[in-house]
Each structure stands twice: as structure tokens, then as C-alpha cells.
Design a protein around this motif. Structure first.
Motif, short mmCIF file in Angstrom:
data_model
loop_
_atom_site.label_atom_id
_atom_site.label_comp_id
_atom_site.label_asym_id
_atom_site.label_seq_id
_atom_site.Cartn_x
_atom_site.Cartn_y
_atom_site.Cartn_z
N LYS A 20 0.82 -1.21 0.00
CA LYS A 20 0.00 0.00 0.00
C LYS A 20 0.86 1.26 0.00
N ILE B 151 -2.30 1.25 -9.02
CA ILE B 151 -3.71 1.11 -8.65
C ILE B 151 -3.93 -0.14 -7.81
N LEU C 275 -2.43 0.28 -4.40
CA LEU C 275 -3.24 1.12 -3.52
C LEU C 275 -4.44 0.37 -2.97
N ARG C 276 -4.98 -0.52 -3.80
CA ARG C 276 -6.18 -1.24 -3.41
C ARG C 276 -5.87 -2.43 -2.52
#
Ligand SMILES: Nc1ncnc2c1ncn2[C@@H]1O[C@H](COP(=O)(O)OP(=O)(O)OP(=O)(O)O)[C@@H](O)[C@H]1O
Ligand SMILES: [Mg+2]
Lengths: 455, 234
Positions: free
Chosen positions: A361, A449, A452-453
Motif C-alpha cells: 500500500k 492502482i 493502492l487497493r
């Protein structure tokens, strides 16, 4: 450069957040580097010690002993076969071009030396020629060597080693003192420089060196060869001396007489216990050995196939054997150390992979705010390198500690090695880069992406 | 010149056997100083569109001009620099670094700029921003020591530290209660009005959408409606 320092500081701060884990991760490196350092220091120490004892013996030394070498080379010709003569020594010097210097050596049986009310038994008393100092490369710290003339005249002079000087004269200057050896007065004309102990651990400075003629003709029957039957005459004449100890004035004519009486006989039949020769260079040692062998075959009339009545020992060979043993051991231990470094590196890689997963993250976030793949790669690489460098530094401390302990408690010689320290710092940084690269590369390849998820 | 111009953007996810088209041709222009709410049903493609505008994801087809420059086909490193310099991100779940002080969080993006910023100057800028979002006395606090609203304000300060012209926020109030929602929203409004910051935010909350100047509604990968608050189309 500045940039890298900043990155390393950031990496250090990141690692500080989990001190225990960082410390455990780097343990493998600590042990690896620690053992490399300890090995190198102990190995260097013993190599240096071996080299020092070898060179203290004299450069490119060859020793010729009387008698055949026993099988296995354990025992050499005993005193019973006396086959080497001063003439042999002279001939070797004259006829062997690869030999730089030669000296015959007469070893005297433990002889007490007396000065005033002090006495001492040097572990070695040898009669030789002035060339011995060249052969053994032994300097005087005060006074002078005896000369060829002293040898010719059987002058009552001697040189003493540091230990003897210390024991007999304490702090007083030794040069000029008269000492007595079996009732013969000897004038100390020089003090030899310190040599330390030899390969067998004997103190080389516990010695008295005098002209061999003096040893043979003035101080009686004390060559180790004296035990042989051929020397009974000499022993008897020695007995004569002892009957006239009296004053030194009385001694001189008596000795002169003995010498005159013996000289015709002695020059032919005097034996020496050993001939020391110095080859012109290390490369010429084998050649010098061959020349000496051929010459002695001729002089001793030994035909092909007959057993030699002498044997030659090459001291550098002994030294080389010892050095190669230490080297082998050092290499083996280095291999062990290298393996533990690899294991340490794999440990680092493992934890770095875990760390990359844990911090997915964070990686995504950093990418979102503008970190390039290269920035992420550098960040994780820097963490691995900092971990390894820290391990390396702790390892250096550990290794030094171990080698100091070895020196302190086992008494092994230790030599600290700057090379070892530089190498292990480089190696640990290298391990960090090598094993940190894959996790760092993996981190840099994450999709922002998805990262981050990631939960 | 518009700050952002999207021309017929499509995005298709390749899921092996099926191809899922999430954006089906979005054309949208955003001028400097706008304050836009992006709304729509869950799964309508709002986040996908935000990622495309935020240079985190590339469109399958179509052009994306940022300040007149096509950016969707630039190199990853160039796009990383665009993210760093031209826009700020605020996320629903704040995305702060654990065990890191608010100050360090806000300074973090400064490390990835084109030119190096001295630590002192970086710290000054971060402190000023934290003071601006009302956290002057919380600079050393780590996320676990901050409330949700405070965390989102730290994230906002972080998004603005490089003085970007443009702020992207995917459901910035999604995890906040109504009181803090109002606080954060007020902050957005001020930034938009006083500093001329262009803001594009995604929200499911009609009250939040009502606070924005323009509302774009998406349905199933297409823009269904696009209206200024007050009824006029732009
Ligand atoms: N990486 C991906 N791979 C495959 N499908 C995806 C991916 N990302 C999004 N989708 C799909 O695209 C569609 C749109 O997703 P998106 O996240 O943009 O919706 P959203 O409008 O943001 O919804 P919400 O309001 O719930 O956040 C969803 O059906 C989702 O499953
Ligand atoms: Mg979404």
C-alpha cells in the motif's frame, strides 16, 4: 552522491521503525562478516608468525647435517656419525656458485657460563666462523663480530644473545666483560640483536657464539660429537685443561701447547655438527642443494647408489609447509564464512520480500504521489544495503572481539587486517545489493492502482 | 485552454475470456478553477475515470490532454512527474503511512520532485500547509493518534504540498461522519474559491454534490448528465 546519502538516511529511518526485526534479519550477515574478520585476523597472525620465525633463521637457509636422513625424515644423523668437516664448509663456499655464504657449526653441550657470581646455562652454545652472521643475517646491537683472524687464532672471544646478556649482565653493557666457560675466559665482544623464538619455540637469543676453533681446542670435549669414540683423545686433553684451571697466565701456554700438538690431527679429523649455508636467492635453493650434494658426494667418495652420509634440509620448505597449512585452514574457514554470508543474504532477501508485500500500500501511495519505479527500487535497495552494512559493522566488531579473545585466552598470534575490514564492508554492501535487488525490483514493478487497493 | 480535456476515452479490462468495457466513450472538459462532483451508481466507472485522469491508469482508446498536452501515452516516468507536480490525490481511506508523523507524511511527495528541495524549506512548506488545514499542533502525531477527519486533513495537506493546480478526490468523505464531512468540504470550498484550485471529487452523498459548482453524473461507463448547480449546462 548527496542524493544517495539522503536515500540511505531515509532507509535507515524506515528500518529503525522495526529495530528487532532489522537486527534479527541482519544476524546472518553479522555472523558471516564476523567470522570472515576473525578468520582473516587469526590466519594473518599465524602466517606472519610463521614467516617471522622463518626469516629469523636466516634467508634462504640450507642446513647440512651429518648422517643419513632416517626414513620419514624424523630423526637425522645422530652425533655418532661425524662426517662433516670445516673443510666441507669451505669447499661448499668455494665450489657452489648458488651458495652465498656458508658457516660450519659446532654445537657445544650445555655449557655453563659464569660472570662474577652469576651463572647461566644458555640453551645453545655454538662454535662457528665469522660467516655465520651473514648466513643467519644476524646483526649486532653493540660491539662487533669476531673475525676470520679470531677463528684462525682460536681467540677467546664470544658474542652473546640478548637473553644471555640479560641474565649475566642485567642492564650493564655486555661488551668488554670477561665470562668464564669451563674455566676458559672469554671476552664478550658483541651482543646480537633479538631474534625471538624459532619454529620449535626455542629462544634463539639464549645463545653464546664463539669461533669454532676456540670451542674445539680451548674449551674441551664439548662438541656433541664428543660422545663419539673418535674424540676420546680430545676429551682426554680436555681433562688436562681441567687439571690446570689456576690463573689465566698458566692457561695460555698450556692451551697453545695442546693446540700445537693437536693441530695436525685436528684439521683433518675435526668434525662439525652442522653446516649452515645460505642460497643466493630463494629460486636458487634447489640448485644450491644439488651443488652441495654433488660436491659432498665427491668429497666423501660416495658412489651412486650408496647411502649419503649427510643430509640437507631446506628451511624455507619447512616454512612453506607450515604456511600452506595455515593457508588451507584459512581458506576452509573462509569458505564457511562465505556460505554464512550467502545464508545471511538469503535471510535478507526473505525479509525484504515480506517487507515489500507488507508495504504494498505504501508503495502504491508513493507511486501515486510521484515516485518513479526507480525511486521505489532505490528505496528498497537502500534498505537492504543499510541492513547489510549494519550487519557488516556489527560483524566487524564481533570478529575483532573474537580474535582479541583468541589472542587473550588462547595466546594465538593475531594480526588485524585493514583489508579484511574493507573487504567485508564491500562484501556486505554487495550482499545487500545482490539479495536486495530482486525484492526491490519486485516492488518497483507493482501497479500503483492495484498496490493502492491492496489490503 | 482547458485544464483537462478528455476526448472519447474508453477503458476495457481484459479478463481473459471476457472483455469488460468500463468506460464507453467519455468526453469531458474541465476549466481552471472548477469544483466538480462526479456521481453515479456503484460500478458505473467513476473510480476508473478518476484513475485515468490521475495518470495512474492509461485509457484503452481516446485522448487525454492536460493543459493542452497529451499525457495518456507518455512514459511512466513522465507520468510519475505529472502526478507529482500537476495533481494531488485524496483517497477514501486516507492512505497515510503507518508510524509516520504528520509532518513527514506531508513532506513525502517533495522527495520525488524534479529538483531537490532543501530539508528546511520542505519542512517549512509542510508546516505551513498543516497549519492551513488546522493541524498546527498535531505535526508530530502519527495516524493512529489522529481522528478520521484529522487524518483526511493530513492527506489533503500532503496532496497540496507541491502546489498542484488540480486536486482529485475519490470519495474523500466516504469514511467520515456528517460533522467532519462538513469540515472537510468547507476546506475544499475555500481552497477552490481563495486559491483557485480546481477540484474533481467523487461522491455518493447528495449533500456533498450539492456543495459543488458542477455535477457530472455517470451511468454505466457514460456521462449521463453534466450540469452546473443551478440548472445551466456548462
Ligand atoms: N482492474 C480491474 N479489472 C477488472 N475489472 C475492473 C478493474 N477495475 C474496475 N473494474 C470493474 O470496473 C467497473 C467499474 O469500477 P469502478 O471502481 O470504476 O466503479 P465505481 O463507479 O468507482 O464504483 P464505486 O462507487 O462502488 O466506487 C466495476 O464493475 C469493476 O468491477
Ligand atoms: Mg469507486
Amino acid at each position: 552522491m548527496m542524493n544517495w546519502i539522503r536515500i540511505l538516511i531515509a532507509a535507515f529511518n524506515a528500518l529503525r521503525r522495526n529495530v528487532l526485526r532489522s537486527a534479527l534479519t541482519t544476524l546472518g550477515i553479522v555472523i558471516g562478516v564476523g567470522s570472515v574478520i576473525a578468520m582473516m585476523e587469526v590466519g594473518n597472525g599465524s602466517t606472519a608468525a610463521v614467516q617471522q620465525t622463518i626469516s629469523s633463521l636466516g634467508a634462504n637457509m640450507l642446513m647440512v647435517f651429518p648422517g643419513a636422513a632416517a626414513s620419514g625424515g624424523i630423526s637425522f644423523g645422530s652425533g655418532s656419525t661425524m662426517t662433516l668437516t670445516p673443510g666441507d664448509a669451505e669447499a661448499i663456499f668455494k665450489e657452489c656458485p648458488s651458495v652465498r655464504a656458508v658457516a660450519p657449526v659446532v654445537r657445544m653441550r650445555t655449557t655453563q657460563v659464569v660472570y662474577g657470581n652469576r651463572n647461566w646455562v644458555p640453551s645453545e652454545t655454538s662454535g662457528t666462523t665469522e660467516t655465520i652472521f651473514d648466513v643467519r643475517q644476524w646483526a649486532v646491537v653493540s660491539g662487533a663480530y669476531f673475525t676470520a683472524r679470531d677463528v684462525r687464532n682460536a681467540a677467546c672471544v664470544c658474542l652473546v644473545g640478548q637473553t644471555v646478556s640479560q641474565q649475566l649482565f642485567g642492564r650493564e653493557p655486555a661488551v668488554g666483560k670477561q665470562i668464564r666457560m669451563q674455566n676458559v675466559n672469554l671476552r664478550v665482544i658483541g651482543v646480537l640483536e633479538k631474534k625471538g623464538s624459532n619454529m620449535m619455540g626455542r629462544d634463539q637469543d639464549d645463545t653464546v657464539v664463539l669461533p669454532w676453533t676456540t670451542a674445539k681446542f680451548r674449551i674441551s670435549g664439548n662438541s656433541s660429537g664428543g660422545s663419539g669414540g673418535s674424540n676420546t683423545a680430545a676429551a682426554a686433553s680436555a681433562g688436562n685443561h681441567k687439571t690446570y684451571p689456576g690463573s689465566s697466565t698458566g692457561l695460555y701456554p698450556a692451551v697453545a701447547a695442546t693446540r700445537a700438538q693437536n693441530s695436525a690431527l685436528s684439521v683433518r679429523f675435526v668434525n662439525v655438527d652442522q653446516i649452515m649455508a645460505s642460497a643466493a636467492s630463494a629460486e636458487e635453493i634447489p640448485q644450491a642443494m644439488e651443488e652441495i650434494t654433488n660436491l659432498l658426494h665427491e668429497r666423501h667418495r660416495i658412489r651412486a647408489g650408496e647411502l649419503d652420509d649427510f643430509n640437507i634440509r631446506d628451511m624455507t620448505e619447512v616454512g612453506n609447509t607450515m604456511a600452506s597449512v595455515t593457508e588451507t585452514i584459512t581458506r576452509l574457514l573462509m569458505a564457511v564464512a562465505a556460505i554464512s554470508l550467502v545464508v545471511g543474504g538469503v535471510g535478507i532477501m526473505n525479509i525484504m520480500l515480506v517487507s515489500v508485500t507488507e508495504r504494498t500500500k505504501e508503495i502504491g501511495l508513493r507511486m501515486a504521489v510521484g515516485a518513479k519505479a526507480g525511486d521505489i527500487l532505490r528505496q528498497f535497495l537502500a534498505e537492504a544495503v543499510v541492513l547489510c552494512l549494519f550487519g557488516g559493522l556489527m560483524g566487524i566488531a564481533l570478529g575483532r572481539g573474537c580474535s582479541l579473545a583468541v589472542q587473550e585466552f588462547l595466546g594465538w598470534p593475531v594480526q588485524n587486517s585493514v583489508t579484511a575490514i574493507v573487504v567485508s564492508v564491500a562484501v556486505s554492501a554487495g550482499v545487500g545489493i545482490l539479495f536486495g535487488f530482486y525484492p526491490a525490483w519486485k516492488a518497483s514493478r507493482l501497479d500503483p492502482i492495484e498496490a493502492l487497493r491492496y489490503e | 485552454m482547458n485544464l483537462i480535456e478528455l476526448r472519447n476515452i474508453t477503458k476495457t479490462f481484459d479478463l481473459g475470456e471476457v472483455k469488460l468495457q468500463v468506460l464507453k466513450g467519455i468526453t469531458l472538459a474541465v476549466a481552471h478553477g472548477e469544483f466538480i462532483a462526479l456521481t453515479g451508481a456503484s460500478g458505473s466507472g467513476k473510480s476508473t475515470l478518476m484513475n485515468t485522469i490521475g495518470c495512474l491508469d492509461r485509457p484503452t482508446t481516446g485522448d487525454y490532454l492536460l493543459e493542452g498536452v497529451e499525457v495518456s501515452r507518455q512514459s511512466s516516468n513522465a507520468r510519475a512527474l505529472i502526478r507529482n507536480q500537476k495533481m494531488g490525490f485524496v483517497f477514501q481511506n486516507f492512505n497515510l503511512l503507518a508510524r509516520t508523523s504528520a509532518l513527514a507524511q506531508v513532506m513525502m511527495p517533495l522527495a520525488y520532485g524534479e529538483r531537490h528541495i532543501q530539508r528546511k524549506e520542505a519542512q517549512k512548506r509542510a508546516e505551513a500547509l498543516l497549519a492551513r488545514v488546522g493541524l498546527a499542533d498535531r505535526m508530530d502525531h502519527t495516524p493512529s493518534q489522529l481522528s478520521g477527519g484529522q487524518q483526511q486533513r493530513v492527506a489533503l495537506a500532503r496532496a497540496l504540498v507541491n502546489n498542484p493546480p488540480f486536486l482529485l478526490a475519490d470519495e474523500p468523505t466516504g469514511n467520515l461522519d456528517s460533522k467532519t464531512t462538513v469540515e472537510v468540504l468547507e476546506m475544499f470550498r475555500q481552497l477552490n474559491e481563495k486559491d483557485g484550485l480546481t477540484i474533481l471529487l467523487v461522491t455518493h452523498d447528495p449533500k456533498v454534490a450539492a456543495a459543488c459548482k458542477r455535477v457530472v453524473k455517470m451511468t454505466d461507463g457514460l456521462i449521463e448528465s453534466d450540469a452546473m448547480n443551478g440548472g445551466n449546462a456548462p
